[in-house]
Scaffold this motif. Structure first.
Motif, PDB file in Angstrom:
ATOM      1  N   ALA A 164      90.684 -24.684 -85.914  1.00 23.43           N
ATOM      2  CA  ALA A 164      90.708 -22.944 -86.985  1.00 23.43           C
ATOM      3  C   ALA A 164      89.610 -23.184 -87.548  1.00 23.43           C
ATOM      4  O   ALA A 164      89.175 -21.824 -87.809  1.00 23.43           O
ATOM      5  N   PHE A 165      89.253 -23.939 -88.241  1.00 23.69           N
ATOM      6  CA  PHE A 165      87.527 -24.360 -88.890  1.00 23.69           C
ATOM      7  C   PHE A 165      86.485 -23.947 -87.842  1.00 23.69           C
ATOM      8  O   PHE A 165      86.227 -22.702 -87.955  1.00 23.69           O
ATOM      9  N   LEU A 166      86.495 -24.525 -86.713  1.00 23.86           N
ATOM     10  CA  LEU A 166      85.215 -23.958 -85.814  1.00 23.86           C
ATOM     11  C   LEU A 166      85.688 -22.382 -85.325  1.00 23.86           C
ATOM     12  O   LEU A 166      84.894 -21.778 -84.570  1.00 23.86           O
ATOM     13  N   GLU A 167      86.941 -21.782 -85.881  1.00 23.24           N
ATOM     14  CA  GLU A 167      87.083 -20.335 -85.403  1.00 23.24           C
ATOM     15  C   GLU A 167      86.858 -19.456 -86.620  1.00 23.24           C
ATOM     16  O   GLU A 167      87.128 -18.203 -87.114  1.00 23.24           O
ATOM     17  N   ASN A 168      86.808 -20.204 -87.744  1.00 18.09           N
ATOM     18  CA  ASN A 168      86.119 -20.190 -89.217  1.00 18.09           C
ATOM     19  C   ASN A 168      86.883 -19.242 -89.710  1.00 18.09           C
ATOM     20  O   ASN A 168      87.751 -17.569 -90.540  1.00 18.09           O
ATOM     21  N   LYS A 169      88.213 -19.656 -89.156  1.00 17.42           N
ATOM     22  CA  LYS A 169      89.221 -19.425 -90.355  1.00 17.42           C
ATOM     23  C   LYS A 169      89.867 -20.281 -91.332  1.00 17.42           C
ATOM     24  O   LYS A 169      90.502 -21.640 -91.076  1.00 17.42           O
ATOM     25  N   ASN A 170      89.265 -20.509 -91.846  1.00 23.53           N
ATOM     26  CA  ASN A 170      88.788 -21.549 -93.165  1.00 23.53           C
ATOM     27  C   ASN A 170      91.010 -21.472 -93.982  1.00 23.53           C
ATOM     28  O   ASN A 170      90.407 -23.195 -94.370  1.00 23.53           O
ATOM     29  N   GLU A 171      91.010 -20.267 -94.329  1.00 25.80           N
ATOM     30  CA  GLU A 171      92.673 -20.324 -94.484  1.00 25.80           C
ATOM     31  C   GLU A 171      93.527 -21.514 -93.493  1.00 25.80           C
ATOM     32  O   GLU A 171      94.197 -21.923 -94.847  1.00 25.80           O
ATOM     33  N   GLU A 172      93.271 -21.056 -93.011  1.00 22.13           N
ATOM     34  CA  GLU A 172      94.127 -22.007 -91.930  1.00 22.13           C
ATOM     35  C   GLU A 172      93.910 -22.948 -92.188  1.00 22.13           C
ATOM     36  O   GLU A 172      95.242 -24.095 -91.870  1.00 22.13           O
ATOM     37  N   ALA A 173      93.084 -23.158 -91.730  1.00 21.99           N
ATOM     38  CA  ALA A 173      92.135 -25.085 -91.451  1.00 21.99           C
ATOM     39  C   ALA A 173      92.421 -25.309 -92.690  1.00 21.99           C
ATOM     40  O   ALA A 173      93.019 -27.245 -92.969  1.00 21.99           O
ATOM     41  N   LEU A 174      92.513 -24.238 -94.289  1.00 24.10           N
ATOM     42  CA  LEU A 174      93.203 -25.932 -95.633  1.00 24.10           C
ATOM     43  C   LEU A 174      94.574 -26.010 -95.544  1.00 24.10           C
ATOM     44  O   LEU A 174      95.413 -26.915 -95.827  1.00 24.10           O
ATOM     45  N   ALA A 175      95.789 -24.603 -94.761  1.00 28.11           N
ATOM     46  CA  ALA A 175      96.635 -24.804 -94.835  1.00 28.11           C
ATOM     47  C   ALA A 175      97.521 -26.270 -94.211  1.00 28.11           C
ATOM     48  O   ALA A 175      97.685 -26.872 -94.173  1.00 28.11           O
ATOM     49  N   ASP A 176      96.522 -25.759 -92.672  1.00 30.68           N
ATOM     50  CA  ASP A 176      96.924 -27.389 -91.845  1.00 30.68           C
ATOM     51  C   ASP A 176      96.507 -28.820 -92.502  1.00 30.68           C
ATOM     52  O   ASP A 176      97.179 -29.677 -92.324  1.00 30.68           O
ATOM     53  N   VAL A 177      95.188 -28.455 -93.035  1.00 31.23           N
ATOM     54  CA  VAL A 177      95.137 -29.855 -94.077  1.00 31.23           C
ATOM     55  C   VAL A 177      95.934 -30.799 -94.925  1.00 31.23           C
ATOM     56  O   VAL A 177      96.087 -31.557 -95.725  1.00 31.23           O
ATOM     57  N   ASN A 178      96.438 -29.071 -96.014  1.00 38.23           N
ATOM     58  CA  ASN A 178      97.880 -29.907 -96.932  1.00 38.23           C
ATOM     59  C   ASN A 178      99.081 -30.354 -96.021  1.00 38.23           C
ATOM     60  O   ASN A 178      99.530 -31.036 -96.551  1.00 38.23           O
TER      61      ASN A 178
END
Length: 132
Positions: free
Chosen positions: A101-115
């Motif tokens: 998600a981060f590599l696709e510039n979807k930072n909100e999804e990446a943050l949700a996955d990290v949480n």
């Protein structure tokens, strides 16, 4: 007679090799598996918290975020404890999807996955600490 001598030499050589190899294995340093798991747990937590902070911060931190996610994935591989193995696999999947998600510039999804990964980590740590 020559055959008998060859067999005797082969047996002596095999016996000496076995004695040397068992001595070499006995001299191997003892690894404390609990220390390895605890170190991996601390490293995983630190990397996850770093990735979360960088994702929340935003800005030009792409390489740092990617490094933190990669470090978390590497250290979670060493968090080996039988009772938490399925959770470790789920955690690794969350880190993989966060990185994608981060590599696709979807930072909100990446943050949700990290949480979500942090929540799974907390559960793993709780199970591990209860047994040790």
């Amino acid at each position: 007679m020559k055959l008998l001598k060859k067999i005797a030499v082969a047996v002596v050589i095999t016996a000496s090799m076995t004695a040397v190899s068992s001595t070499a294995f006995a001299a191997e340093a003892h690894k404390d598996l609990n220390a390895i798991v605890q170190t991996a747990a601390k490293s995983t937590e630190a990397s996850l918290l770093e990735a979360k902070a960088l994702l929340e911060k935003g800005g030009d931190t792409n390489e740092q975020i990617q490094t933190a996610l990669n470090n978390a994935r590497q250290s979670v591989k060493e968090f080996r404890y039988e009772q938490t193995e399925r959770l470790r696999q789920k955690l690794n999947d969350k880190l993989r999807t966060a990185r994608e998600a981060f590599l696709e510039n979807k930072n909100e999804e990446a943050l949700a996955d990290v949480n979500a990964a942090l929540a799974i980590y907390a559960e793993m740590k709780k199970i591990y600490d209860a047994a040790h």
